[in-house]
Write an enzyme that holds these catalytic residues in place. Sequence first.
Site, PDB file in Angstrom:
ATOM      1  N   CYS A 115       0.885  -1.310   0.057  1.00  0.00           N
ATOM      2  CA  CYS A 115      -0.126  -0.065   0.290  1.00  0.00           C
ATOM      3  C   CYS A 115       0.747   1.390   0.096  1.00  0.00           C
ATOM      4  O   CYS A 115       1.477   1.811   0.968  1.00  0.00           O
ATOM      5  CB  CYS A 115      -1.019   0.003   1.273  1.00  0.00           C
ATOM      6  SG  CYS A 115      -1.842   1.637   1.818  1.00  0.00           S
ATOM      7  N   CYS A 118      -0.056   3.886   2.779  1.00  0.00           N
ATOM      8  CA  CYS A 118       0.575   3.443   3.948  1.00  0.00           C
ATOM      9  C   CYS A 118       2.017   3.734   4.209  1.00  0.00           C
ATOM     10  O   CYS A 118       2.213   4.077   5.484  1.00  0.00           O
ATOM     11  CB  CYS A 118       0.272   1.785   4.199  1.00  0.00           C
ATOM     12  SG  CYS A 118      -1.304   1.369   4.136  1.00  0.00           S
TER      13      CYS A 118
END
Length: 190
Positions: A115, A118
Amino acid sequence: MATLLESLTVPAPTFPKPKPTTTTPLSALASPVHRRSLRLPHVKGLKLSVNSSTLNRSPGSFLTLTSSRLSRGARIVCEAQETAVEVAAVTDATWKSVVLESESPMLVEFWAPWCGPCRMIHPVIDELAAQYTGKLKCYKVNTDDCPSIATQYGVRSIPTVIIFKDGEKKEAIIGAVPKTSLTTSIEKFL
């Protein structure tokens, strides 16, 4: 906190090809230049890792590296990564004892290695962990490794940051939000 460094591309030096003469052997013209060197400037905050076979000691304070070996044996590492605060990971086995039974407020980041957002919020969480040391505990949950915890708390999108107090979910922040948004949410529960 580690900061993002700009990528630096250094072009390989080009050497003029020798002109054939009547006395130059043909094999000398066909062979490439064997020892091209690249001079790197001294940069503070970066560490150059080099295999001993790629070093060429030269007079002066610079190390020269053969350009053919630079891409294979040398790498530049940001030393700030080594000093960044590491937020501990929580798993299915430790979830209850670490998060639910804690008496202090908890900030838990739900993330996954693939991600991009993230990775953008990791340094912010590290800063918050350092800023609120002793008042707030910060942890992270890899949703690929522990999908049951994410499902239990309705995490459908990552990154999601959930604030827990007395073992109860108090607030969820979804997405890579600025540090000020997270700070505002944290202050409500301290």
